[in-house]
Design a protein around this motif. Structure first.
Motif, short mmCIF file in Angstrom:
data_model
loop_
_atom_site.label_atom_id
_atom_site.label_comp_id
_atom_site.label_asym_id
_atom_site.label_seq_id
_atom_site.Cartn_x
_atom_site.Cartn_y
_atom_site.Cartn_z
N ILE A 171 0.86 -0.92 -0.17
CA ILE A 171 0.19 -0.10 0.55
C ILE A 171 1.25 1.58 0.08
CG2 ILE A 171 -1.53 0.62 1.27
CD1 ILE A 171 -2.71 -1.00 2.88
N ARG A 172 0.93 1.81 -1.12
CA ARG A 172 1.26 3.18 -1.14
C ARG A 172 0.77 4.21 -0.39
NH1 ARG A 172 2.74 4.07 -7.12
NH2 ARG A 172 3.92 5.47 -6.42
N ALA A 173 -0.82 4.67 -0.64
CA ALA A 173 -0.97 5.87 -0.83
C ALA A 173 -2.91 4.84 0.29
CB ALA A 173 -1.14 6.65 -1.02
N ALA A 174 -2.73 5.86 1.34
CA ALA A 174 -4.06 6.10 2.14
C ALA A 174 -5.07 6.76 2.58
CB ALA A 174 -3.65 5.02 3.92
N LYS A 175 -6.43 6.80 2.75
CA LYS A 175 -6.97 7.97 2.72
C LYS A 175 -7.60 7.23 3.97
CE LYS A 175 -10.99 8.61 2.14
NZ LYS A 175 -12.72 8.75 1.73
N THR A 176 -8.64 8.53 5.14
CA THR A 176 -9.07 8.79 6.30
C THR A 176 -10.26 9.26 5.79
OG1 THR A 176 -8.19 10.50 8.07
CG2 THR A 176 -6.68 8.58 7.57
N ALA B 103 -10.54 9.80 -2.25
CA ALA B 103 -10.71 7.94 -2.21
C ALA B 103 -9.81 8.04 -3.60
CB ALA B 103 -11.88 6.96 -2.42
N ALA B 104 -10.32 9.04 -4.90
CA ALA B 104 -10.64 9.20 -6.36
C ALA B 104 -8.56 9.58 -6.20
CB ALA B 104 -11.57 9.45 -6.91
N ILE B 105 -8.28 10.48 -5.21
CA ILE B 105 -6.90 11.17 -5.31
C ILE B 105 -6.19 10.45 -5.60
CG2 ILE B 105 -5.48 12.95 -3.78
CD1 ILE B 105 -8.02 14.90 -4.36
N THR B 106 -6.86 9.02 -3.73
CA THR B 106 -5.78 8.44 -3.01
C THR B 106 -5.43 7.40 -4.64
OG1 THR B 106 -7.01 8.38 -1.05
CG2 THR B 106 -4.99 6.12 -2.03
N ALA B 107 -6.26 7.03 -5.14
CA ALA B 107 -6.37 5.88 -6.23
C ALA B 107 -5.26 7.31 -7.45
CB ALA B 107 -7.60 5.46 -6.72
N TYR B 108 -5.19 7.74 -7.48
CA TYR B 108 -4.64 7.96 -9.05
C TYR B 108 -3.12 8.56 -8.34
CZ TYR B 108 -8.35 9.49 -11.27
OH TYR B 108 -9.47 9.73 -12.71
N LEU B 109 -2.71 8.18 -6.50
CA LEU B 109 -1.53 8.70 -6.11
C LEU B 109 -0.55 7.51 -6.51
CD1 LEU B 109 -2.33 10.68 -3.29
CD2 LEU B 109 -1.06 11.19 -5.04
N VAL B 110 -1.85 6.40 -5.89
CA VAL B 110 -1.19 4.69 -6.02
C VAL B 110 -1.21 4.42 -7.45
CG1 VAL B 110 -1.81 4.17 -3.79
CG2 VAL B 110 -3.17 3.90 -5.89
N GLY C 152 0.82 6.22 -9.87
CA GLY C 152 1.25 7.27 -9.80
C GLY C 152 1.74 8.48 -10.65
N GLU C 153 0.82 8.94 -10.26
CA GLU C 153 0.35 10.40 -10.71
C GLU C 153 0.94 11.57 -9.07
OE1 GLU C 153 -1.15 11.47 -13.44
OE2 GLU C 153 -2.06 10.26 -14.27
N ALA C 154 1.18 12.32 -9.79
CA ALA C 154 1.83 13.25 -8.67
C ALA C 154 0.92 14.24 -8.06
CB ALA C 154 2.49 14.66 -9.73
N CYS D 192 -5.05 15.78 -8.14
CA CYS D 192 -6.42 15.87 -6.69
C CYS D 192 -7.02 16.75 -8.74
CB CYS D 192 -5.38 17.58 -6.66
SG CYS D 192 -4.91 16.83 -5.09
N ARG D 193 -6.69 16.70 -10.11
CA ARG D 193 -6.82 17.50 -10.78
C ARG D 193 -8.55 16.12 -11.12
NH1 ARG D 193 -2.11 19.75 -12.18
NH2 ARG D 193 -2.13 22.63 -12.05
N GLU D 194 -7.73 15.18 -11.90
CA GLU D 194 -8.12 14.19 -11.99
C GLU D 194 -8.73 13.56 -10.88
OE1 GLU D 194 -7.63 12.74 -14.59
OE2 GLU D 194 -5.98 13.38 -15.61
N GLY D 195 -9.17 13.75 -9.51
CA GLY D 195 -9.67 13.11 -8.81
C GLY D 195 -11.41 14.42 -9.08
#
Length: 271
Positions: free
Chosen positions: A76-81, A217-224, A226-228, A233-236
């Motif tokens: 897991i590279r990123a998590a959201k609360t 959750a979408a921002i977290t998904a884009y982070l894992v 590989g998005e900066a 945030c834009r994609e989310g």
């Protein structure tokens, strides 16, 4: 044959029995974006689009064991609360989060009705233990007011001033959601030490249950994937705007965010 490589993310939040918010919305969002979702359940709620009928906080020992289980076996590279119901839960999550995992904090502090959900002790714990650890925090305007002690925020300039205070608390970046502004469009404001920009989006003429959960959750998904962070945030924002556009109505007439709408066209339908 080698198994398919899939990115992993984790949601640390409450369960929504209506499926419109919380862990259920997070998992739907992860799946829609091709991410394997792991979960740490912090609370079990009996809720729908109208009301929370009951809620049970998960014991902190079980929360810590869930975190141990998922972080020791999944990359897991990123998590959201999301919903962290009390200060003890917040401290437990902060203590057991591996340092290499990027953290997106959705500070669930104010209900859609305007009712404040966070106790003073929880607010202090968020500021002390989560915000300094966060790569990103995603408050709406009522939550931004609670975090910075403001009575009102009515403009993007006021959002930016409040965001500077969040950065001063130690957050890596803040994405402030403009859905509560009385503007024709719905602008979100991204702010970090290096960047500042507005992500514009359409405003739909109805409230949607779970949009904040799905965005984080979408921002977290884009982070894992590989998005900066700024691009994530834009994609989310684009993703959740589509999920709001295709929101699903409940019997109450209120609508629930629909993260699966972006992949539903690929599912064969019975004639």
């Amino acid at each position: 044959m080698e198994g398919q490589r899939v990115p992993f993310a984790c949601t640390i939040a409450g369960s929504d029995s209506g499926g419109g918010a919380g862990i259920q919305a997070d998992l739907k969002t992860f799946a829609a974006l091709g991410v394997w979702g792991c979960t740490v359940v912090t609370a079990v709620t009996a809720q729908n689009t109208v009301d929370v009928l009951a809620s049970l906080t998960v014991d902190t020992h079980i929360i810590s064991r869930q975190m141990e289980a998922v972080f020791q076996d999944f990359p897991i590279r990123a998590a959201k609360t999301g919903m962290l119901p009390d200060a003890a839960t917040i401290r437990t999550v902060a203590e057991h989060l591996p340092p290499e995992v990027s953290l997106v904090v959705d500070p669930v502090m104010v209900a859609t009705s305007g009712r404040r959900l966070a106790s003073p002790e929880s607010l202090s714990a968020v500021c002390a233990h989560l915000i300094p650890r966060a790569a990103l925090i995603t408050p709406n305007i009522p939550e931004l007011c609670v975090l910075t002690g403001r009575k009102t925020i009515t403009t993007t300039d006021e959002m930016i001033a409040a965001g500077q205070e969040i950065l001063a608390m130690g957050a890596g970046a803040v994405l402030m959601k403009g859905g509560h502004l009385t503007t024709e469009r719905s602008p979100d404001v991204f702010l970090s030490a290096d960047e500042q920009f507005i992500i514009d989006g359409p405003r739909y003429p109805y409230e949607v249950h779970g949009s904040g959960c799905s965005l984080a959750a979408a921002i977290t998904a884009y982070l894992v994937r590989g998005e900066a962070l700024p691009d994530a945030c834009r994609e989310g924002k684009m993703f959740v705007s589509c999920a709001i556009r295709d929101a699903v109505p409940a019997l109450s007439g209120r609508r629930m965010v629909n993260p699966g709408s972006m992949i539903s066209d690929a599912i064969p339908r019975r004639k």
